[in-house]
Design a protein around this motif. Sequence first.
Motif, PDB file in Angstrom:
ATOM      1  N   VAL A  33     -78.415-119.502  13.016  1.00  0.00           N
ATOM      2  CA  VAL A  33     -78.619-120.367  14.171  1.00  0.00           C
ATOM      3  C   VAL A  33     -77.795-121.632  14.015  1.00  0.00           C
ATOM      4  N   MET A  34     -77.454-122.199  15.145  1.00  0.00           N
ATOM      5  CA  MET A  34     -76.904-123.545  15.189  1.00  0.00           C
ATOM      6  C   MET A  34     -77.678-124.308  16.248  1.00  0.00           C
ATOM      7  N   ASP A  35     -78.007-125.541  15.918  1.00  0.00           N
ATOM      8  CA  ASP A  35     -78.898-126.323  16.777  1.00  0.00           C
ATOM      9  C   ASP A  35     -78.355-127.733  16.987  1.00  0.00           C
ATOM     10  N   TRP A  36     -78.871-128.346  18.015  1.00  0.00           N
ATOM     11  CA  TRP A  36     -78.743-129.782  18.202  1.00  0.00           C
ATOM     12  C   TRP A  36     -80.141-130.377  18.112  1.00  0.00           C
ATOM     13  N   TYR A  37     -80.288-131.363  17.248  1.00  0.00           N
ATOM     14  CA  TYR A  37     -81.500-132.154  17.141  1.00  0.00           C
ATOM     15  C   TYR A  37     -81.168-133.572  17.600  1.00  0.00           C
ATOM     16  N   ALA A  40     -84.689-140.381  18.254  1.00  0.00           N
ATOM     17  CA  ALA A  40     -84.703-141.658  18.950  1.00  0.00           C
ATOM     18  C   ALA A  40     -85.306-142.720  18.027  1.00  0.00           C
ATOM     19  N   PRO A  41     -84.992-143.984  18.282  1.00  0.00           N
ATOM     20  CA  PRO A  41     -85.538-145.062  17.439  1.00  0.00           C
ATOM     21  C   PRO A  41     -87.056-145.010  17.378  1.00  0.00           C
ATOM     22  N   GLY A  42     -87.577-145.003  16.176  1.00  0.00           N
ATOM     23  CA  GLY A  42     -89.021-145.016  15.992  1.00  0.00           C
ATOM     24  C   GLY A  42     -89.709-143.692  16.210  1.00  0.00           C
ATOM     25  N   LYS A  43     -88.928-142.631  16.434  1.00  0.00           N
ATOM     26  CA  LYS A  43     -89.525-141.319  16.701  1.00  0.00           C
ATOM     27  C   LYS A  43     -89.042-140.293  15.683  1.00  0.00           C
ATOM     28  N   GLU A  44     -89.749-139.180  15.631  1.00  0.00           N
ATOM     29  CA  GLU A  44     -89.349-138.109  14.723  1.00  0.00           C
ATOM     30  C   GLU A  44     -88.175-137.326  15.311  1.00  0.00           C
ATOM     31  N   ARG A  45     -87.448-136.696  14.429  1.00  0.00           N
ATOM     32  CA  ARG A  45     -86.344-135.849  14.868  1.00  0.00           C
ATOM     33  C   ARG A  45     -86.918-134.628  15.587  1.00  0.00           C
ATOM     34  N   GLU A  46     -86.295-134.263  16.712  1.00  0.00           N
ATOM     35  CA  GLU A  46     -86.773-133.130  17.478  1.00  0.00           C
ATOM     36  C   GLU A  46     -85.649-132.177  17.810  1.00  0.00           C
ATOM     37  N   LEU A  47     -86.005-130.907  17.891  1.00  0.00           N
ATOM     38  CA  LEU A  47     -85.042-129.882  18.265  1.00  0.00           C
ATOM     39  C   LEU A  47     -84.768-129.955  19.754  1.00  0.00           C
ATOM     40  N   VAL A  48     -83.506-129.992  20.112  1.00  0.00           N
ATOM     41  CA  VAL A  48     -83.109-130.084  21.516  1.00  0.00           C
ATOM     42  C   VAL A  48     -82.701-128.724  22.060  1.00  0.00           C
ATOM     43  N   ALA A  49     -81.836-128.024  21.324  1.00  0.00           N
ATOM     44  CA  ALA A  49     -81.331-126.737  21.802  1.00  0.00           C
ATOM     45  C   ALA A  49     -80.850-125.910  20.630  1.00  0.00           C
ATOM     46  N   ARG A  50     -80.960-124.580  20.780  1.00  0.00           N
ATOM     47  CA  ARG A  50     -80.578-123.660  19.702  1.00  0.00           C
ATOM     48  C   ARG A  50     -79.803-122.479  20.271  1.00  0.00           C
ATOM     49  N   ILE A  51     -78.772-122.102  19.532  1.00  0.00           N
ATOM     50  CA  ILE A  51     -78.014-120.904  19.883  1.00  0.00           C
ATOM     51  C   ILE A  51     -77.901-120.046  18.631  1.00  0.00           C
ATOM     52  N   ILE A  57     -79.202-118.194  23.672  1.00  0.00           N
ATOM     53  CA  ILE A  57     -79.792-119.534  23.670  1.00  0.00           C
ATOM     54  C   ILE A  57     -81.291-119.334  23.650  1.00  0.00           C
ATOM     55  N   ASN A  58     -81.879-119.542  22.493  1.00  0.00           N
ATOM     56  CA  ASN A  58     -83.287-119.184  22.412  1.00  0.00           C
ATOM     57  C   ASN A  58     -84.215-120.386  22.371  1.00  0.00           C
ATOM     58  N   THR A  69     -76.799-128.138  28.243  1.00  0.00           N
ATOM     59  CA  THR A  69     -76.417-126.754  27.961  1.00  0.00           C
ATOM     60  C   THR A  69     -75.773-126.686  26.589  1.00  0.00           C
ATOM     61  N   ILE A  70     -76.206-125.729  25.782  1.00  0.00           N
ATOM     62  CA  ILE A  70     -75.583-125.494  24.488  1.00  0.00           C
ATOM     63  C   ILE A  70     -74.659-124.292  24.620  1.00  0.00           C
TER      64      ILE A  70
END
Length: 116
Positions: A33-37, A40-51, A57-58, A69-70
Amino acid sequence: QVQLVESGGGLVQPGGSLRLSCAASRSIFSFNVMDWYRQAPGKERELVARITSAGSINYIIDSVKGRFTISRGIAKNTVFLQMNNLKAEDTAVYYCHAGDGGRDYWGQGTEVTVSS
């Protein structure tokens, strides 16, 4: 040593667009898989999109559906995140991630700021 290098971040007004790129030092077909996480300031890292390696694109986080769009580049070692209609809440550092079932690889991040 696998390297992931992000680019394309910057300052954009609300409603604008940016395209982030993640260039890998080996074929993206070698990753499950390749992802974009994003983080944001003061927040946890979150998964945005995965291919996946098969090109499926799952995952797309609900907050960006219809706007982000990924995709994979023609060269097959680049993954893109096209971001349209950007909102202030999209402001974050965006990270490229790749997993091959044995290890996880991260880029250094590229900063996106959405502000008028």
